[in-house]
Design a protein around this motif. Structure first.
Motif, PDB file in Angstrom:
ATOM      1  N   GLY A   9       0.802  -1.226   0.000  1.00  0.00           N
ATOM      2  CA  GLY A   9       0.000   0.000   0.000  1.00  0.00           C
ATOM      3  C   GLY A   9       0.830   1.268   0.000  1.00  0.00           C
ATOM      4  O   GLY A   9       0.298   2.348   0.153  1.00  0.00           O
ATOM      5  N   ALA A  10       2.171   1.153  -0.175  1.00  0.00           N
ATOM      6  CA  ALA A  10       3.024   2.320  -0.069  1.00  0.00           C
ATOM      7  C   ALA A  10       2.747   3.309  -1.175  1.00  0.00           C
ATOM      8  O   ALA A  10       2.533   2.957  -2.311  1.00  0.00           O
ATOM      9  CB  ALA A  10       4.497   1.889  -0.127  1.00  0.00           C
ATOM     10  N   GLY A  11       2.776   4.618  -0.858  1.00  0.00           N
ATOM     11  CA  GLY A  11       2.624   5.662  -1.843  1.00  0.00           C
ATOM     12  C   GLY A  11       1.203   5.943  -2.256  1.00  0.00           C
ATOM     13  O   GLY A  11       0.955   6.811  -3.081  1.00  0.00           O
ATOM     14  N   LYS A  12       0.217   5.216  -1.709  1.00  0.00           N
ATOM     15  CA  LYS A  12      -1.156   5.386  -2.151  1.00  0.00           C
ATOM     16  C   LYS A  12      -2.053   5.999  -1.084  1.00  0.00           C
ATOM     17  O   LYS A  12      -3.200   6.314  -1.345  1.00  0.00           O
ATOM     18  CB  LYS A  12      -1.741   4.046  -2.582  1.00  0.00           C
ATOM     19  N   ALA A  13      -1.529   6.156   0.102  1.00  0.00           N
ATOM     20  CA  ALA A  13      -2.374   6.628   1.199  1.00  0.00           C
ATOM     21  C   ALA A  13      -2.873   8.036   0.972  1.00  0.00           C
ATOM     22  O   ALA A  13      -3.961   8.397   1.403  1.00  0.00           O
ATOM     23  CB  ALA A  13      -1.601   6.552   2.514  1.00  0.00           C
ATOM     24  N   THR A  14      -2.050   8.864   0.300  1.00  0.00           N
ATOM     25  CA  THR A  14      -2.433  10.253   0.108  1.00  0.00           C
ATOM     26  C   THR A  14      -3.275  10.467  -1.131  1.00  0.00           C
ATOM     27  O   THR A  14      -3.778  11.558  -1.352  1.00  0.00           O
ATOM     28  CB  THR A  14      -1.179  11.135   0.000  1.00  0.00           C
ATOM     29  N   MET A  15      -3.449   9.435  -1.967  1.00  0.00           N
ATOM     30  CA  MET A  15      -4.179   9.610  -3.220  1.00  0.00           C
ATOM     31  C   MET A  15      -5.621  10.050  -3.021  1.00  0.00           C
ATOM     32  O   MET A  15      -6.063  11.020  -3.651  1.00  0.00           O
ATOM     33  CB  MET A  15      -4.119   8.335  -4.063  1.00  0.00           C
ATOM     34  N   PRO A  16      -6.419   9.385  -2.153  1.00  0.00           N
ATOM     35  CA  PRO A  16      -7.807   9.830  -1.980  1.00  0.00           C
ATOM     36  C   PRO A  16      -7.899  11.274  -1.512  1.00  0.00           C
ATOM     37  O   PRO A  16      -8.777  12.017  -1.961  1.00  0.00           O
ATOM     38  CB  PRO A  16      -8.350   8.854  -0.934  1.00  0.00           C
ATOM     39  N   ALA A  17      -7.016  11.702  -0.609  1.00  0.00           N
ATOM     40  CA  ALA A  17      -7.033  13.082  -0.122  1.00  0.00           C
ATOM     41  C   ALA A  17      -6.723  14.055  -1.248  1.00  0.00           C
ATOM     42  O   ALA A  17      -7.356  15.115  -1.368  1.00  0.00           O
ATOM     43  CB  ALA A  17      -6.026  13.252   1.016  1.00  0.00           C
ATOM     44  N   ALA A  18      -5.753  13.715  -2.097  1.00  0.00           N
ATOM     45  CA  ALA A  18      -5.402  14.588  -3.222  1.00  0.00           C
ATOM     46  C   ALA A  18      -6.560  14.674  -4.212  1.00  0.00           C
ATOM     47  O   ALA A  18      -6.866  15.757  -4.736  1.00  0.00           O
ATOM     48  CB  ALA A  18      -4.147  14.061  -3.920  1.00  0.00           C
ATOM     49  N   LEU A  19      -7.207  13.538  -4.480  1.00  0.00           N
ATOM     50  CA  LEU A  19      -8.347  13.538  -5.392  1.00  0.00           C
ATOM     51  C   LEU A  19      -9.484  14.373  -4.830  1.00  0.00           C
ATOM     52  O   LEU A  19     -10.137  15.131  -5.563  1.00  0.00           O
ATOM     53  CB  LEU A  19      -8.819  12.105  -5.640  1.00  0.00           C
ATOM     54  N   ALA A  20      -9.741  14.238  -3.528  1.00  0.00           N
ATOM     55  CA  ALA A  20     -10.817  15.004  -2.899  1.00  0.00           C
ATOM     56  C   ALA A  20     -10.520  16.501  -2.953  1.00  0.00           C
ATOM     57  O   ALA A  20     -11.420  17.312  -3.190  1.00  0.00           O
ATOM     58  CB  ALA A  20     -11.010  14.544  -1.461  1.00  0.00           C
ATOM     59  N   ALA A  21      -9.253  16.867  -2.738  1.00  0.00           N
ATOM     60  CA  ALA A  21      -8.874  18.279  -2.792  1.00  0.00           C
ATOM     61  C   ALA A  21      -9.064  18.840  -4.198  1.00  0.00           C
ATOM     62  O   ALA A  21      -9.591  19.947  -4.374  1.00  0.00           O
ATOM     63  CB  ALA A  21      -7.422  18.447  -2.341  1.00  0.00           C
TER      64      ALA A  21
END
Length: 414
Positions: A9-21
């Motif tokens: 799961g590395a490197g993907k944790a911030t993806m949903p937050a970036a998409l939401a922003a």
């Protein structure tokens, strides 16, 4: 199955937050927040994407509309033949030489221009050039009816605003410049044409103003449609990312990020026949030596950090072989390898042992060494001995048991 070079799961944790922003920015623009309706400009990152996504279709549209417009402009010579016969040579020279030929030279530049902004300005220059040449022709013409041409001058900015669909800034520039040229033409008109001058100015102002408003509305609507598509895309990506996150959470150990036992059992149950059809399936059971003592001495926080580092060392220790690391329970890990020879299996087991030692995690309560160590039990699949995953794991566990009884910090391979 690929060798895990990093946590699943590395490197993907911030993806949903970036998409939401990003979706928040897009929805703000759709609702009219954060930017003026009249500005027709997105934040830099969105504007760049908007322009680049439309590059090919926009360039094609400018070229085709430009060719059509200047072919139509050349047909003005038909009217010149009828109403300006004595000035036909002058009209042909200006209309064909100074407008159509210039357009033939500029349109290829529009196609090859590196930036969309330059393409828009080149088309703007063509509109202004056409208006200017037509005004010069009117002033040089000796025909009495030539001043009637002023009634058609509103056609030129309208072509730029509606047919070319110039971006609003360029459309506004072309319209204002054409208006100045029109004002100059009216000022130079001979006396006695006041009624015609007024009519020409009203027609010009009406067509130019209305086409400019239409241009603005067209670009605004185009941008809104693009924003709606971006919002839909971002919503789909958010859903996809959420689905992937749920899959990772179901298949991966929350602490170490490597696969969990549930994933191992489900994956191998589905692929057991394929994995055992060819030689080379192997399992390594890895146990952290005296982990309870380490945990008691350093505390649970450092104990968790220790397991995370060990998981990373196991993944690095797999090397080029296809395989995966599984947290089997507590401080015990399982490493599954595919298509390995016995020699490669031994090398992998030893490499894992050395990499954990190389972490140099101080373990003062260990009876083995002053740093953290692991014991490894490894076994290759043999059809006559291992009929299922349980048999294979049991055999690897037995090898691990022997490694512990031989003093730990060693590898037993069978």
């Amino acid at each position: 199955m690929r060798s895990q070079k990093r946590l699943p799961g590395a490197g993907k944790a911030t993806m949903p937050a970036a998409l939401a922003a990003e979706r928040g920015v897009v929805e703000g623009l759709i609702d009219g927040r954060g930017a003026s309706r009249w500005r027709l400009m997105f934040p830099d990152a969105l504007e760049t994407r908007y322009v680049e996504e439309a590059r090919v279709s926009r360039t094609r549209g400018l070229l085709y509309s430009g060719i059509f417009a200047f072919v139509m402009y050349a047909t003005f010579l038909i009217s010149d033949t009828i109403h300006r016969s004595e000035d036909l040579a002058l009209a042909a020279m200006l209309r064909l030489g100074c407008v159509c030929v210039v357009a033939m030279l500029v349109l290829p530049l529009v196609q090859r221009a590196p930036s969309m902004r330059l393409k828009e300005w080149l088309m703007t220059a063509l509109v202004i050039n056409t208006m200017l040449v037509s005004a010069i022709l009117l002033q040089l013409s000796r025909t009495e009816l030539s001043h009637v041409d002023t009634l058609l001058f509103g056609f030129f900015p309208m072509v730029g605003n509606i047919l070319f669909r110039l971006r609003f800034l360029q459309a506004l520039t072309a319209s204002l410049t054409c208006t100045l040229i029109m004002a100059g033409v009216i000022a130079l008109e001979p006396a006695g044409q006041e009624g015609l001058e007024l009519l020409a100015m009203v027609i010009f102002a009406s067509t130019t103003g209305l086409s400019l408003l239409a241009n603005h509305q067209l670009e605004y609507n185009q941008r809104q449609v693009w924003l709606l598509r971006q919002r839909e895309r971002l919503l789909l990506e958010e859903k996809r990312a959420a689905g992937q996150r749920l899959t990772r959470e179901a298949n991966c150990d929350a602490l170490t990020g490597v696969y969990n036992r549930r994933h191992l059992e489900r994956d191998l149950a589905q692929r057991w026949a394929d994995l055992t059809r060819e030689d080379g399936l192997a399992i390594l059971m890895v146990d952290v030596d005296h982990f309870k003592a380490y945990n008691d001495h350093h505390g649970h926080v450092e104990g968790d950090h220790c397991l995370q580092q060990v998981a990373g060392a196991l993944q690095a220790g797999i090397g080029p072989q296809p395989g995966m690391v599984v947290r089997y329970g507590g401080e015990e890990f399982l490493v599954l390898l595919e298509s390995v020879t016995e020699r490669q299996l031994r090398a992998c087991a030893e490499r894992i042992r050395r990499k954990v030692r190389a972490l140099k995690l101080i373990h003062p309560d260990s009876s083995v060494a002053k740093v953290l160590t692991v014991s490894v039990g490894a076994v290759s699949y043999k059809a006559e001995q291992h009929t299922n995953l349980t048999d294979l794991v049991r055999a690897a566990d037995a090898a691990l048991y022997d490694a512990k009884h031989q003093g730990r910090d060693c590898c037993i391979v069978r």
